[in-house]
Motif scaffolding. Sequence first.
Motif, PDB file in Angstrom:
ATOM      1  N   ASN A 183     -21.295   0.342  -4.292  1.00 49.36           N
ATOM      2  CA  ASN A 183     -21.732   1.105  -3.120  1.00 49.36           C
ATOM      3  C   ASN A 183     -22.370   2.448  -3.446  1.00 49.36           C
ATOM      4  N   ARG A 184     -21.871   3.133  -4.448  1.00 47.42           N
ATOM      5  CA  ARG A 184     -22.325   4.508  -4.700  1.00 47.42           C
ATOM      6  C   ARG A 184     -22.260   4.858  -6.187  1.00 47.42           C
ATOM      7  N   GLY A 185     -22.494   3.860  -7.042  1.00 44.41           N
ATOM      8  CA  GLY A 185     -22.417   4.103  -8.476  1.00 44.41           C
ATOM      9  C   GLY A 185     -23.434   3.297  -9.248  1.00 44.41           C
ATOM     10  N   CYS A 186     -22.926   2.451 -10.137  1.00 44.92           N
ATOM     11  CA  CYS A 186     -23.762   1.729 -11.108  1.00 44.92           C
ATOM     12  C   CYS A 186     -24.938   0.986 -10.475  1.00 44.92           C
ATOM     13  N   ASP A 187     -24.684   0.194  -9.449  1.00 42.65           N
ATOM     14  CA  ASP A 187     -25.725  -0.686  -8.908  1.00 42.65           C
ATOM     15  C   ASP A 187     -26.862   0.081  -8.239  1.00 42.65           C
ATOM     16  N   PRO A 188     -26.576   0.942  -7.250  1.00 41.79           N
ATOM     17  CA  PRO A 188     -27.691   1.682  -6.645  1.00 41.79           C
ATOM     18  C   PRO A 188     -28.398   2.590  -7.649  1.00 41.79           C
ATOM     19  N   LYS A 189     -27.643   3.159  -8.576  1.00 40.21           N
ATOM     20  CA  LYS A 189     -28.249   4.016  -9.606  1.00 40.21           C
ATOM     21  C   LYS A 189     -29.261   3.229 -10.424  1.00 40.21           C
ATOM     22  N   LYS A 190     -28.911   2.003 -10.801  1.00 42.11           N
ATOM     23  CA  LYS A 190     -29.797   1.192 -11.648  1.00 42.11           C
ATOM     24  C   LYS A 190     -31.082   0.821 -10.905  1.00 42.11           C
ATOM     25  N   VAL A 191     -30.996   0.636  -9.588  1.00 45.31           N
ATOM     26  CA  VAL A 191     -32.206   0.344  -8.815  1.00 45.31           C
ATOM     27  C   VAL A 191     -33.173   1.524  -8.895  1.00 45.31           C
ATOM     28  N   LEU A 192     -32.646   2.731  -8.734  1.00 46.09           N
ATOM     29  CA  LEU A 192     -33.495   3.923  -8.803  1.00 46.09           C
ATOM     30  C   LEU A 192     -34.020   4.141 -10.221  1.00 46.09           C
ATOM     31  N   LEU A 193     -33.205   3.819 -11.209  1.00 48.20           N
ATOM     32  CA  LEU A 193     -33.622   3.985 -12.599  1.00 48.20           C
ATOM     33  C   LEU A 193     -34.794   3.091 -12.963  1.00 48.20           C
ATOM     34  N   ASN A 194     -34.858   1.927 -12.338  1.00 50.06           N
ATOM     35  CA  ASN A 194     -35.964   1.004 -12.632  1.00 50.06           C
ATOM     36  C   ASN A 194     -37.305   1.700 -12.496  1.00 50.06           C
ATOM     37  N   ALA A 195     -37.421   2.508 -11.439  1.00 51.83           N
ATOM     38  CA  ALA A 195     -38.688   3.179 -11.171  1.00 51.83           C
ATOM     39  C   ALA A 195     -39.025   4.191 -12.255  1.00 51.83           C
ATOM     40  N   SER A 196     -38.025   4.977 -12.666  1.00 56.79           N
ATOM     41  CA  SER A 196     -38.296   5.984 -13.695  1.00 56.79           C
ATOM     42  C   SER A 196     -38.608   5.326 -15.038  1.00 56.79           C
ATOM     43  N   GLU A 197     -38.018   4.156 -15.302  1.00 52.59           N
ATOM     44  CA  GLU A 197     -38.309   3.431 -16.538  1.00 52.59           C
ATOM     45  C   GLU A 197     -39.764   2.979 -16.577  1.00 52.59           C
ATOM     46  N   ILE A 198     -40.273   2.564 -15.420  1.00 54.25           N
ATOM     47  CA  ILE A 198     -41.672   2.132 -15.349  1.00 54.25           C
ATOM     48  C   ILE A 198     -42.606   3.309 -15.614  1.00 54.25           C
ATOM     49  N   ILE A 199     -42.266   4.469 -15.048  1.00 47.43           N
ATOM     50  CA  ILE A 199     -43.077   5.664 -15.295  1.00 47.43           C
ATOM     51  C   ILE A 199     -43.072   5.999 -16.780  1.00 47.43           C
ATOM     52  N   ALA A 200     -41.885   5.957 -17.396  1.00 49.92           N
ATOM     53  CA  ALA A 200     -41.778   6.272 -18.825  1.00 49.92           C
ATOM     54  C   ALA A 200     -42.614   5.305 -19.662  1.00 49.92           C
ATOM     55  N   ARG A 201     -42.490   4.028 -19.366  1.00 48.14           N
ATOM     56  CA  ARG A 201     -43.198   3.009 -20.151  1.00 48.14           C
ATOM     57  C   ARG A 201     -44.714   3.157 -20.012  1.00 48.14           C
ATOM     58  N   THR A 202     -45.196   3.342 -18.790  1.00 48.72           N
ATOM     59  CA  THR A 202     -46.640   3.443 -18.575  1.00 48.72           C
ATOM     60  C   THR A 202     -47.189   4.768 -19.092  1.00 48.72           C
ATOM     61  N   THR A 203     -46.383   5.821 -19.069  1.00 50.37           N
ATOM     62  CA  THR A 203     -46.818   7.104 -19.639  1.00 50.37           C
ATOM     63  C   THR A 203     -47.068   6.967 -21.135  1.00 50.37           C
ATOM     64  N   ASP A 204     -46.158   6.279 -21.820  1.00 50.46           N
ATOM     65  CA  ASP A 204     -46.327   6.054 -23.259  1.00 50.46           C
ATOM     66  C   ASP A 204     -47.573   5.221 -23.550  1.00 50.46           C
ATOM     67  N   LEU A 205     -47.881   4.278 -22.662  1.00 50.65           N
ATOM     68  CA  LEU A 205     -48.997   3.360 -22.898  1.00 50.65           C
ATOM     69  C   LEU A 205     -50.327   3.879 -22.353  1.00 50.65           C
ATOM     70  N   ALA A 206     -50.290   5.052 -21.701  1.00 48.74           N
ATOM     71  CA  ALA A 206     -51.514   5.586 -21.105  1.00 48.74           C
ATOM     72  C   ALA A 206     -52.602   5.837 -22.144  1.00 48.74           C
ATOM     73  N   ALA A 207     -52.173   6.161 -23.371  1.00 52.27           N
ATOM     74  CA  ALA A 207     -53.150   6.465 -24.429  1.00 52.27           C
ATOM     75  C   ALA A 207     -53.711   5.211 -25.094  1.00 52.27           C
ATOM     76  N   VAL A 208     -53.162   4.038 -24.749  1.00 54.22           N
ATOM     77  CA  VAL A 208     -53.592   2.817 -25.445  1.00 54.22           C
ATOM     78  C   VAL A 208     -54.013   1.719 -24.470  1.00 54.22           C
ATOM     79  N   GLY A 209     -54.522   2.105 -23.302  1.00 53.83           N
ATOM     80  CA  GLY A 209     -55.112   1.089 -22.447  1.00 53.83           C
ATOM     81  C   GLY A 209     -54.605   1.014 -21.020  1.00 53.83           C
ATOM     82  N   ILE A 210     -53.438   1.577 -20.735  1.00 54.04           N
ATOM     83  CA  ILE A 210     -52.967   1.598 -19.342  1.00 54.04           C
ATOM     84  C   ILE A 210     -53.694   2.747 -18.648  1.00 54.04           C
TER      85      ILE A 210
END
Length: 461
Positions: free
Chosen positions: A57-84
């Motif tokens: 309700n207020r821990g691991c599961d909802p936190k992981k949903v929000l983390l998914n978004a920040s992980e995508i930002i991190a991954r695409t930021t790293d790849l911005a210099a190589v084609g993204i």
Amino acid sequence: MNPSLPLSKSNTMGFEHYDIFVIGTGSAGRKVAVSCAKEGMKVAIADNREYGGTCANRGCDPKKVLLNASEIIARTTDLAAVGITEVPKIDWQALQKFKEKFVSAMPIKTEESLEEVGIKMYHQSPEFLEDGLLIVEGKKVTYDKVVIATGLIPRPLHFKGAELFKISDDFLDLPELPDSMIFIGGGYIAMEFAHIAARCGVDVTIIERGKSILKHFDENIAAYLQKISEDIGVKFILNASVTGAEMLQKNTRVYYEQNGKEKDVKAMMVFNTSGRVPSIEMLSLEKANITTTPKGIKVNKFLQSTSNPNVYACGDVADSGALPLTPLSSKEGSHVAKQLTSGKHEEYTFAAIPTSVYTTPQLATVGLTEEQAKEQDIEYKVLSEHVPDWFSVKRLNSRDYCYKTLKGPNDEILGAEILAPEASEMINLFAMAIQQKLTCTQFRQTIFAYPTFASDMQSMV
């Protein structure tokens, strides 16, 4: 009835009686309640919050949903210099609606599953009147055995302005992100939330009273994660104790002491992420002779109260020596249920317990740390390396990859710590290897798919 009198059939007539009364509806409490009910026992369960516990309700599961978004930002930021060509932006409100699809259904599903097996449900925290007697929802009830599985709550703050600090529940439900945030404490929760917020453009500051963040991890690897966090804009104030806070027009000013000097920093929103404590204050445990420690209910090797044999505790609220982790809570619940249904005591033993910090990259560990090996006088060898040129991270255009493993004198894997994009998955393989007592040689002989992070692990032992 005089609460000081011992219970007897004559002075408990008319009270509802249960074989098992469970306090807490998280993974540990539910496991006990359902298992006992399925064996024909009369079971009740109570919770003063929505059913389903902290994690769902207020821990691991909802936190992981929000983390998914920040992980995508991190991954695409790293790849911005190589084609993204474009780094995505986060629609926070849409993300919150998506998260709510997981969270909002949990209490109803939990209650339905408990009702299916005939468990009586109470929606209030009970209070002990004496051993064998509780009051809940204004009614007195008796029990043969009680199981406490109430979990942990945020550590209270005791300085002027403490009421200005929000908690993790509030972060997970934020309708929109502010321009700036301050977190007190440099543990799991602060680091995970800091990575979410910073990657969404928030100015983040972490105030930590110790000399380093994530004190349960290797200091060098934690320092490396701190550097990565600083690179995405997170500011750290270490060796600092918060002394107070005051509300300004738009911001909250936080006062702290560092190196004998009074300093301050301000932000639009401030959070108490200084740790968690046992959720037991409302139970009046002393009336039932239930001994506690600062870590929770004091239990023996059977997860039974050391001072009251009619009481068991499992999950995060039990001072069992284990980490406060959801999978472990469920295991402890199963162990308590097995004893209650069989009537036989069985010593509880811990498996190898992996734990992860869901930053980006992730930090994960399992088994013995070097400090623990020294304390236990265990002979060991350290293998530690920063490996930015390994293909797994190089293909992601990232350099954030390191590990530390401990080998024993008989080629056994004693422990491991990994900082990597997929560390939380990788550490599970080490947990299995330690649990199954695989030697380093046997682990290296296992065939893993290539190229994967799992195949990298064979070079770590």
